[in-house]
Design a protein around this motif. Structure first.
Motif, PDB file in Angstrom:
ATOM      1  N   ALA A  83      16.252 -29.990   7.623  1.00 28.03           N
ATOM      2  CA  ALA A  83      17.392 -30.818   8.029  1.00 28.03           C
ATOM      3  C   ALA A  83      18.080 -30.216   9.243  1.00 28.03           C
ATOM      4  O   ALA A  83      18.414 -30.935  10.201  1.00 28.03           O
ATOM      5  CB  ALA A  83      18.381 -30.955   6.868  1.00 28.03           C
ATOM      6  N   PHE A  84      18.278 -28.912   9.229  1.00 28.64           N
ATOM      7  CA  PHE A  84      18.967 -28.284  10.356  1.00 28.64           C
ATOM      8  C   PHE A  84      18.095 -28.267  11.609  1.00 28.64           C
ATOM      9  O   PHE A  84      18.614 -28.338  12.731  1.00 28.64           O
ATOM     10  CB  PHE A  84      19.440 -26.881   9.967  1.00 28.64           C
ATOM     11  N   GLU A  85      16.789 -28.196  11.444  1.00 31.24           N
ATOM     12  CA  GLU A  85      15.901 -28.351  12.606  1.00 31.24           C
ATOM     13  C   GLU A  85      16.108 -29.711  13.264  1.00 31.24           C
ATOM     14  O   GLU A  85      16.211 -29.815  14.488  1.00 31.24           O
ATOM     15  CB  GLU A  85      14.439 -28.224  12.172  1.00 31.24           C
ATOM     16  N   LEU A  86      16.151 -30.741  12.452  1.00 31.81           N
ATOM     17  CA  LEU A  86      16.332 -32.097  12.979  1.00 31.81           C
ATOM     18  C   LEU A  86      17.691 -32.247  13.662  1.00 31.81           C
ATOM     19  O   LEU A  86      17.806 -32.914  14.692  1.00 31.81           O
ATOM     20  CB  LEU A  86      16.190 -33.120  11.851  1.00 31.81           C
ATOM     21  N   MET A  87      18.705 -31.633  13.107  1.00 33.13           N
ATOM     22  CA  MET A  87      20.031 -31.697  13.727  1.00 33.13           C
ATOM     23  C   MET A  87      20.034 -31.019  15.094  1.00 33.13           C
ATOM     24  O   MET A  87      20.579 -31.556  16.068  1.00 33.13           O
ATOM     25  CB  MET A  87      21.066 -30.993  12.843  1.00 33.13           C
ATOM     26  N   THR A  88      19.443 -29.838  15.175  1.00 37.22           N
ATOM     27  CA  THR A  88      19.455 -29.115  16.443  1.00 37.22           C
ATOM     28  C   THR A  88      18.584 -29.815  17.486  1.00 37.22           C
ATOM     29  O   THR A  88      18.906 -29.794  18.682  1.00 37.22           O
ATOM     30  CB  THR A  88      18.983 -27.663  16.259  1.00 37.22           C
ATOM     31  N   GLU A  89      17.512 -30.454  17.051  1.00 40.29           N
ATOM     32  CA  GLU A  89      16.679 -31.223  17.986  1.00 40.29           C
ATOM     33  C   GLU A  89      17.462 -32.380  18.594  1.00 40.29           C
ATOM     34  O   GLU A  89      17.216 -32.760  19.744  1.00 40.29           O
ATOM     35  CB  GLU A  89      15.430 -31.757  17.273  1.00 40.29           C
ATOM     36  N   ASP A  90      18.388 -32.931  17.834  1.00 35.23           N
ATOM     37  CA  ASP A  90      19.203 -34.017  18.380  1.00 35.23           C
ATOM     38  C   ASP A  90      20.055 -33.534  19.544  1.00 35.23           C
ATOM     39  O   ASP A  90      20.286 -34.282  20.490  1.00 35.23           O
ATOM     40  CB  ASP A  90      20.110 -34.599  17.280  1.00 35.23           C
ATOM     41  N   GLY A  91      20.525 -32.305  19.474  1.00 36.76           N
ATOM     42  CA  GLY A  91      21.231 -31.711  20.603  1.00 36.76           C
ATOM     43  C   GLY A  91      22.725 -31.937  20.640  1.00 36.76           C
ATOM     44  O   GLY A  91      23.407 -31.416  21.535  1.00 36.76           O
ATOM     45  N   SER A  92      23.270 -32.675  19.712  1.00 36.60           N
ATOM     46  CA  SER A  92      24.709 -32.943  19.708  1.00 36.60           C
ATOM     47  C   SER A  92      25.425 -31.933  18.823  1.00 36.60           C
ATOM     48  O   SER A  92      25.204 -31.881  17.620  1.00 36.60           O
ATOM     49  CB  SER A  92      24.993 -34.359  19.196  1.00 36.60           C
ATOM     50  N   LEU A  93      26.306 -31.144  19.434  1.00 37.12           N
ATOM     51  CA  LEU A  93      27.072 -30.188  18.648  1.00 37.12           C
ATOM     52  C   LEU A  93      28.006 -30.901  17.677  1.00 37.12           C
ATOM     53  O   LEU A  93      28.285 -30.391  16.588  1.00 37.12           O
ATOM     54  CB  LEU A  93      27.876 -29.274  19.570  1.00 37.12           C
ATOM     55  N   ARG A  94      28.463 -32.083  18.064  1.00 39.41           N
ATOM     56  CA  ARG A  94      29.370 -32.843  17.188  1.00 39.41           C
ATOM     57  C   ARG A  94      28.636 -33.310  15.929  1.00 39.41           C
ATOM     58  O   ARG A  94      29.153 -33.202  14.824  1.00 39.41           O
ATOM     59  CB  ARG A  94      29.950 -34.020  17.940  1.00 39.41           C
ATOM     60  N   VAL A  95      27.436 -33.825  16.110  1.00 42.10           N
ATOM     61  CA  VAL A  95      26.631 -34.223  14.955  1.00 42.10           C
ATOM     62  C   VAL A  95      26.331 -33.012  14.087  1.00 42.10           C
ATOM     63  O   VAL A  95      26.433 -33.069  12.851  1.00 42.10           O
ATOM     64  CB  VAL A  95      25.326 -34.901  15.410  1.00 42.10           C
ATOM     65  N   LEU A  96      25.958 -31.916  14.718  1.00 43.79           N
ATOM     66  CA  LEU A  96      25.642 -30.691  13.976  1.00 43.79           C
ATOM     67  C   LEU A  96      26.848 -30.236  13.156  1.00 43.79           C
ATOM     68  O   LEU A  96      26.718 -29.855  11.993  1.00 43.79           O
ATOM     69  CB  LEU A  96      25.215 -29.594  14.942  1.00 43.79           C
ATOM     70  N   LYS A  97      28.035 -30.312  13.768  1.00 43.63           N
ATOM     71  CA  LYS A  97      29.239 -29.887  13.059  1.00 43.63           C
ATOM     72  C   LYS A  97      29.512 -30.794  11.861  1.00 43.63           C
ATOM     73  O   LYS A  97      29.853 -30.311  10.769  1.00 43.63           O
ATOM     74  CB  LYS A  97      30.443 -29.905  14.001  1.00 43.63           C
ATOM     75  N   ILE A  98      29.362 -32.103  12.030  1.00 39.22           N
ATOM     76  CA  ILE A  98      29.643 -33.046  10.941  1.00 39.22           C
ATOM     77  C   ILE A  98      28.699 -32.812   9.766  1.00 39.22           C
ATOM     78  O   ILE A  98      29.127 -32.716   8.615  1.00 39.22           O
ATOM     79  CB  ILE A  98      29.542 -34.498  11.445  1.00 39.22           C
ATOM     80  N   LEU A  99      27.404 -32.719  10.047  1.00 38.48           N
ATOM     81  CA  LEU A  99      26.429 -32.579   8.962  1.00 38.48           C
ATOM     82  C   LEU A  99      26.445 -31.183   8.346  1.00 38.48           C
ATOM     83  O   LEU A  99      26.288 -31.038   7.128  1.00 38.48           O
ATOM     84  CB  LEU A  99      25.036 -32.924   9.465  1.00 38.48           C
ATOM     85  N   SER A 100      26.641 -30.147   9.168  1.00 39.82           N
ATOM     86  CA  SER A 100      26.689 -28.798   8.606  1.00 39.82           C
ATOM     87  C   SER A 100      27.949 -28.606   7.774  1.00 39.82           C
ATOM     88  O   SER A 100      27.913 -27.963   6.715  1.00 39.82           O
ATOM     89  CB  SER A 100      26.607 -27.742   9.712  1.00 39.82           C
ATOM     90  N   SER A 101      29.070 -29.189   8.226  1.00 39.19           N
ATOM     91  CA  SER A 101      30.302 -29.108   7.435  1.00 39.19           C
ATOM     92  C   SER A 101      30.132 -29.832   6.109  1.00 39.19           C
ATOM     93  O   SER A 101      30.580 -29.346   5.058  1.00 39.19           O
ATOM     94  CB  SER A 101      31.478 -29.710   8.215  1.00 39.19           C
TER      95      SER A 101
END
Length: 340
Positions: free
Chosen positions: A135-153
């Motif tokens: 899941a985190f690989e897919l988030m980082t591939e997207d490249g959006s720090l905002r998306v990463l923050k929302i899903l990781s939070s």
């Protein structure tokens, strides 16, 4: 844009609400999401795709990734970033289910033997970790720090919610407020994040982003309330898990909280013994179900679920009427009306 309250009622043809409209508007996107899921659950270690596939292909509703796709449709997003992100959402959800089954010692999941029963606890936990990592690989591939923050939070909040539920286990004094906090974390946080990220990738304004977050969060609470009601109101075949699991595990869900609050002194003594683990036989479960029915606790739980489902529908009122909005409102209706 409309700002009207959206009535939470049956469809115009008086048929019970279903997920069919949501399935229809997300069908093409879900094909892409499923392709990503199938690809990313692969590994050179054969046990990993076997165990992950046991649950991922096990007939779940896939409601959380559908929320990401439906939200994108609602806001008119034309790209495809949301496909990988919806797959990430499903991996997060699947990982939490695998871990939950180990923590709870569950024997059934979606009507089949739980992964931990077939493959053992160590493998189930580790494959859950693998899916979190994917899941985190897919988030980082997207490249959006905002998306990463929302899903990781959301992932962190889910874990906190699960620990909070474990801490409240076998504690009869757990309040309704505390219970709502727990399900808001362990269930609703991912619903909210799954809905919200569609507005982020579409570069919507803050009000639309908040509206989708509110929709998902309230839908998630409604969904979990009904899940907890179903544990005392459906049989194993309908539920896809053993009836009375929550009771035997000493979980303080809303039907029990209400039954304890509304019960006589004698009934409260039963609940204290049951939740502490001293009354857990099939006969005790039957007695618990009778007490919950006596005080209308299942219906009261569903009534609270309807309140949150209405709030979910109302959150969409800032968006113009569309097939996507209607489908998302009906999904809220379905969440409350379902029996499984």
């Amino acid at each position: 844009m409309s700002a009207d309250i959206i009535p939470l009622m049956r469809r115009q043809d008086d048929a019970p609400p279903t997920l069919d409209p949501m399935l229809q508007i997300t069908a093409a996107g879900m094909n892409s999401v499923n392709t990503v899921i199938l690809d990313r659950m692969q590994s050179e270690i054969p046990l990993i795709p076997r165990l992950a596939g046991h649950l991922i292909s096990g007939g779940g509703k896939r409601l959380r990734p559908m929320l990401t796709l439906a939200g994108a449709e609602l806001v008119g997003y034309q790209g495809n970033r949301h496909h990988k992100l919806a797959a990430a959402v499903e991996f997060i959800h699947t990982a939490t289910l695998l871990h939950d089954d180990v923590v709870d010692g569950s024997e059934l999941r979606r009507g089949k033997a739980a992964a931990n029963i077939i493959f053992g606890n160590p493998a189930t936990v580790l494959v859950g970790d693998f899916l979190f990592s994917r899941a985190f690989e897919l988030m980082t591939e997207d490249g959006s720090l905002r998306v990463l923050k929302i899903l990781s939070s959301a992932s962190a909040i889910i874990a906190e919610g699960e620990v909070a539920q474990l801490s409240a286990q076998r504690k009869i004094e757990t309040s309704e407020e505390r219970y709502l906090d727990i399900i808001g974390a362990k269930t609703a946080a991912l619903f909210a994040a799954a809905s919200r990220i569609s507005a982020v990738v579409a570069e919507c304004d803050d009000s639309q982003e908040r509206a989708l977050d509110d929709y998902g969060r309230n839908l998630g609470v409604a969904f979990q309330l009904v899940d907890d009601a179903i544990d005392y109101d459906s049989d194993t075949a309908e539920m896809g898990k053993d009836r009375g699991d929550d009771f035997r595990e000493g979980k303080m869900t809303l039907p029990v909280i209400l039954a304890f609050a509304r019960g006589t002194a004698e009934e409260r003594e039963f609940w204290k013994a049951a939740i502490s683990g001293h009354r857990s036989s099939d006969e005790d479960l039957d007695h618990a179900i009778r007490l919950i029915a006596k005080h209308d606790c299942v219906e009261a739980t569903r009534e609270r679920a309807r309140h949150f489902a209405q709030r979910a529908a109302d959150a969409l009122s800032i968006f113009p009427d569309s097939k996507a909005r209607s489908a998302m409102v009906e999904a809220a209706q379905f969440a409350v009306a379902r029996g499984y």
